[in-house]
Scaffold this motif. Structure first.
Motif, PDB file in Angstrom:
ATOM      1  N   PHE A 347       5.619  25.293 -18.256  1.00  0.00           N
ATOM      2  CA  PHE A 347       4.567  26.300 -18.398  1.00  0.00           C
ATOM      3  C   PHE A 347       5.123  27.410 -19.297  1.00  0.00           C
ATOM      4  O   PHE A 347       5.893  28.258 -18.846  1.00  0.00           O
ATOM      5  N   LYS A 348       4.735  27.384 -20.559  1.00  0.00           N
ATOM      6  CA  LYS A 348       5.363  28.261 -21.552  1.00  0.00           C
ATOM      7  C   LYS A 348       5.303  29.724 -21.158  1.00  0.00           C
ATOM      8  O   LYS A 348       6.307  30.449 -21.250  1.00  0.00           O
ATOM      9  N   GLU A 349       4.117  30.184 -20.747  1.00  0.00           N
ATOM     10  CA  GLU A 349       3.981  31.597 -20.418  1.00  0.00           C
ATOM     11  C   GLU A 349       4.867  31.966 -19.234  1.00  0.00           C
ATOM     12  O   GLU A 349       5.443  33.060 -19.188  1.00  0.00           O
ATOM     13  N   ALA A 350       5.013  31.042 -18.274  1.00  0.00           N
ATOM     14  CA  ALA A 350       5.882  31.307 -17.131  1.00  0.00           C
ATOM     15  C   ALA A 350       7.343  31.351 -17.566  1.00  0.00           C
ATOM     16  O   ALA A 350       8.104  32.235 -17.146  1.00  0.00           O
ATOM     17  N   GLU A 351       7.745  30.420 -18.414  1.00  0.00           N
ATOM     18  CA  GLU A 351       9.116  30.414 -18.913  1.00  0.00           C
ATOM     19  C   GLU A 351       9.421  31.708 -19.667  1.00  0.00           C
ATOM     20  O   GLU A 351      10.487  32.310 -19.505  1.00  0.00           O
ATOM     21  N   ASP A 352       8.475  32.133 -20.504  1.00  0.00           N
ATOM     22  CA  ASP A 352       8.654  33.372 -21.270  1.00  0.00           C
ATOM     23  C   ASP A 352       8.796  34.583 -20.351  1.00  0.00           C
ATOM     24  O   ASP A 352       9.669  35.436 -20.545  1.00  0.00           O
ATOM     25  N   LEU A 353       7.919  34.662 -19.364  1.00  0.00           N
ATOM     26  CA  LEU A 353       7.889  35.840 -18.502  1.00  0.00           C
ATOM     27  C   LEU A 353       9.027  35.853 -17.480  1.00  0.00           C
ATOM     28  O   LEU A 353       9.478  36.921 -17.069  1.00  0.00           O
ATOM     29  N   VAL A 354       9.503  34.686 -17.076  1.00  0.00           N
ATOM     30  CA  VAL A 354      10.707  34.645 -16.237  1.00  0.00           C
ATOM     31  C   VAL A 354      11.896  35.156 -17.043  1.00  0.00           C
ATOM     32  O   VAL A 354      12.722  35.937 -16.558  1.00  0.00           O
ATOM     33  N   SER A 355      11.980  34.722 -18.297  1.00  0.00           N
ATOM     34  CA  SER A 355      13.066  35.148 -19.171  1.00  0.00           C
ATOM     35  C   SER A 355      13.082  36.666 -19.364  1.00  0.00           C
ATOM     36  O   SER A 355      14.142  37.293 -19.410  1.00  0.00           O
ATOM     37  N   SER A 356      11.884  37.249 -19.461  1.00  0.00           N
ATOM     38  CA  SER A 356      11.797  38.704 -19.682  1.00  0.00           C
ATOM     39  C   SER A 356      11.682  39.500 -18.379  1.00  0.00           C
ATOM     40  O   SER A 356      11.490  40.712 -18.397  1.00  0.00           O
ATOM     41  N   LYS A 357      11.751  38.774 -17.244  1.00  0.00           N
ATOM     42  CA  LYS A 357      11.789  39.383 -15.907  1.00  0.00           C
ATOM     43  C   LYS A 357      10.479  40.058 -15.492  1.00  0.00           C
ATOM     44  O   LYS A 357      10.471  41.058 -14.768  1.00  0.00           O
ATOM     45  N   GLY A 358       9.377  39.491 -15.937  1.00  0.00           N
ATOM     46  CA  GLY A 358       8.067  39.918 -15.452  1.00  0.00           C
ATOM     47  C   GLY A 358       7.613  39.041 -14.298  1.00  0.00           C
ATOM     48  O   GLY A 358       7.015  39.507 -13.336  1.00  0.00           O
ATOM     49  N   LEU A 359       7.918  37.731 -14.401  1.00  0.00           N
ATOM     50  CA  LEU A 359       7.720  36.799 -13.295  1.00  0.00           C
ATOM     51  C   LEU A 359       9.047  36.635 -12.575  1.00  0.00           C
ATOM     52  O   LEU A 359      10.102  36.496 -13.215  1.00  0.00           O
ATOM     53  N   LEU A 360       8.989  36.605 -11.252  1.00  0.00           N
ATOM     54  CA  LEU A 360      10.201  36.555 -10.444  1.00  0.00           C
ATOM     55  C   LEU A 360      10.196  35.271  -9.614  1.00  0.00           C
ATOM     56  O   LEU A 360       9.465  35.179  -8.615  1.00  0.00           O
ATOM     57  N   PRO A 361      10.973  34.261 -10.019  1.00  0.00           N
ATOM     58  CA  PRO A 361      10.996  33.008  -9.253  1.00  0.00           C
ATOM     59  C   PRO A 361      11.803  33.144  -7.971  1.00  0.00           C
ATOM     60  O   PRO A 361      12.815  33.850  -7.936  1.00  0.00           O
ATOM     61  N   ILE A 362      11.324  32.491  -6.931  1.00  0.00           N
ATOM     62  CA  ILE A 362      12.048  32.490  -5.653  1.00  0.00           C
ATOM     63  C   ILE A 362      12.330  31.042  -5.251  1.00  0.00           C
ATOM     64  O   ILE A 362      11.612  30.118  -5.638  1.00  0.00           O
ATOM     65  N   GLU A 363      13.399  30.872  -4.483  1.00  0.00           N
ATOM     66  CA  GLU A 363      13.836  29.528  -4.098  1.00  0.00           C
ATOM     67  C   GLU A 363      13.510  29.202  -2.643  1.00  0.00           C
ATOM     68  O   GLU A 363      13.338  28.051  -2.279  1.00  0.00           O
ATOM     69  N   ASP A 364      13.449  30.248  -1.823  1.00  0.00           N
ATOM     70  CA  ASP A 364      13.299  30.026  -0.377  1.00  0.00           C
ATOM     71  C   ASP A 364      12.838  31.314   0.301  1.00  0.00           C
ATOM     72  O   ASP A 364      12.560  32.311  -0.372  1.00  0.00           O
ATOM     73  N   GLN A 365      12.796  31.255   1.614  1.00  0.00           N
ATOM     74  CA  GLN A 365      12.355  32.403   2.401  1.00  0.00           C
ATOM     75  C   GLN A 365      13.228  33.633   2.148  1.00  0.00           C
ATOM     76  O   GLN A 365      12.740  34.755   2.001  1.00  0.00           O
ATOM     77  N   TRP A 366      14.549  33.425   2.107  1.00  0.00           N
ATOM     78  CA  TRP A 366      15.464  34.554   1.935  1.00  0.00           C
ATOM     79  C   TRP A 366      15.254  35.235   0.583  1.00  0.00           C
ATOM     80  O   TRP A 366      15.146  36.464   0.519  1.00  0.00           O
ATOM     81  N   SER A 367      15.196  34.456  -0.499  1.00  0.00           N
ATOM     82  CA  SER A 367      15.053  35.051  -1.833  1.00  0.00           C
ATOM     83  C   SER A 367      13.690  35.721  -1.995  1.00  0.00           C
ATOM     84  O   SER A 367      13.561  36.730  -2.688  1.00  0.00           O
ATOM     85  N   PHE A 368      12.660  35.179  -1.328  1.00  0.00           N
ATOM     86  CA  PHE A 368      11.347  35.821  -1.348  1.00  0.00           C
ATOM     87  C   PHE A 368      11.431  37.217  -0.746  1.00  0.00           C
ATOM     88  O   PHE A 368      10.978  38.208  -1.336  1.00  0.00           O
TER      89      PHE A 368
END
Length: 411
Positions: A347-368
């Protein structure tokens, strides 16, 4: 190879008709196509000038919508035909005012293709993103009908770039012009000697930009939120909800929650509500006079999520733990931080925004929990993260303007 492809297309249709006996979704897929030619014969005459846009499903339709809207304004004498491959697109948009005619796309067999194109006689055709149907493309080329592929994105592992992909590669080469989202897609096409391309970006950015220009107010959301911070989780799947529920049940008092699940079947919604220990109301049961007393609101209808995002201070977009990430641009356009699951590759827009720290990916309950805590504890970080998202959309819109400029030369 053409003979083999057509044989596969006929076998696939036969198998789909059998499978439709056991699947309600496939039944829509099959039965809907039985009506396509009936609809076309009733709604399109030989005197009509038709522009045809094909989209696989709802997401691709949204990408094509800014183009359709501009065409309807600029060419009011033309009829706009929209076709869908998937029931999830057609069943939601079959009555849309954004087109004059909406149908399923008949299966890509020689007989269907010739009949369809003879009935429609389009002046030009727009395919969105991934839709490459060889028989349609070859027939359109043979009849000298211009074709444009928009918002396309290509990856090196796709069949077009494999040694065994010559048949589908030749179909791709029939397009009059291809508008791609990024430079890497253009380079990949050049590697297979397709040079009639333009980097225009993603038309969805034009679409979401327009959201800011409309009235997004909802009286029940104003009463629900009051003066509290609001966390909106949209298009959630069970995998997302497992994380959300645990957090909500232990969340600080200053935060209110809205959940708009992907599946709004009554039993699923009631199950979700029952797992939350805080005071919860379902949209279909709410009373606007008392809604402010609740901590959690579950949305069990469609069509309001975008406007609900306008009330969010933080958003979460579902699908990143399940079948595929949903639309992150709709909350991002409001200039708020957006959390997502870990599966956003492709998902290009997601990849771009994760890179620029606008979208914040989480892995699990703790990171959320950690990500939400950081945002709640640091107002400057919350604001800065949201501004990254709003700025990205503002800077990258404009694809539909380029595409319309090219289309003018074809009509």
């Amino acid at each position: 190879m053409n003979l083999v492809y057509n044989l596969i297309a006929h076998i696939a249709w036969f198998l789909l008709k059998i499978a439709a006996l056991f699947s309600s979704k496939l039944k829509l897929f099959v039965d809907g196509r039985k009506e396509t030619f009936v609809i076309l014969e009733k709604t399109i005459s030989k005197d009509d000038s038709v522009i045809w846009m094909h989209a696989a499903s709802l997401g691709e339709f949204e990408q094509g919508l800014p183009i359709i809207e501009k065409l309807m304004l600029e060419y009011p004498s033309y009829k706009i035909l929209v076709t869908f491959f998937s029931p999830s697109g057609y069943e939601i948009k079959k009555n849309t005012s954004a087109a004059d005619v909406v149908t399923y796309l008949p299966m890509d067999t020689n007989q269907n293709v010739k009949r369809f194109i003879t009935l429609v006689e389009p002046k030009m055709v727009i395919f969105v993103k991934y839709e490459i149907w060889p028989n349609y493309l070859y027939e359109l080329k043979a009849r000298q009908i211009p074709t444009v592929l928009v918002s396309a994105i290509f990856k090196k592992d796709q069949i077009y770039f494999k040694g065994y992909g010559s048949f589908i590669r030749k179909a791709l080469a029939t397009f009059t012009h291809i508008f791609v989202q990024n430079e890497s897609s253009q380079k990949l096409l050049k590697s297979i000697h397709i040079n009639n391309t333009t980097i225009s970006g993603d038309t969805r950015l034009d679409r979401v930009s327009e959201i800011l220009e409309r009235d997004n107010s909802l009286s029940f959301m104003k009463k629900f939120k009051k003066d509290r911070l609001c966390f909106v989780a949209g298009s959630t799947w069970p995998e997302d909800e497992a994380i959300l529920i645990n957090y909500i049940n232990h969340a600080p008092k200053k935060l209110k929650f809205v959940i708009a699940p992907h599946t709004i079947k009554t039993d699923k919604v009631l199950g979700l509500a029952g797992a939350i220990t805080k005071k919860t109301v379902v949209y279909s049961k709410l009373n606007e006079e008392t809604i402010g007393d609740f901590e959690v609101l579950i949305i069990d209808t469609i069509g309001m999520l975008t406007r609900i995002y306008s009330y969010a201070d933080i958003a979460y977009v579902g699908g990143g733990f399940a079948t595929g990430l949903h639309n992150t641009l709709e909350p991002a356009v409001f200039g708020i931080p957006v959390l997502i699951g870990p599966n956003y590759s492709g998902f290009k827009e997601a990849e771009d925004l994760v890179s620029s720290k606008g979208l914040l990916p989480i892995e699990d309950q703790w990171s959320f929990g950690e990500q939400v805590k950081k945002l709640l504890d640091n107002q400057e970080l919350l604001q800065r993260t949201g501004e990254v998202n709003a700025s990205y959309i503002s800077k990258n819109k404009g694809a539909s303007v380029q595409i319309i400029d090219f289309i003018r030369r074809l009509l």
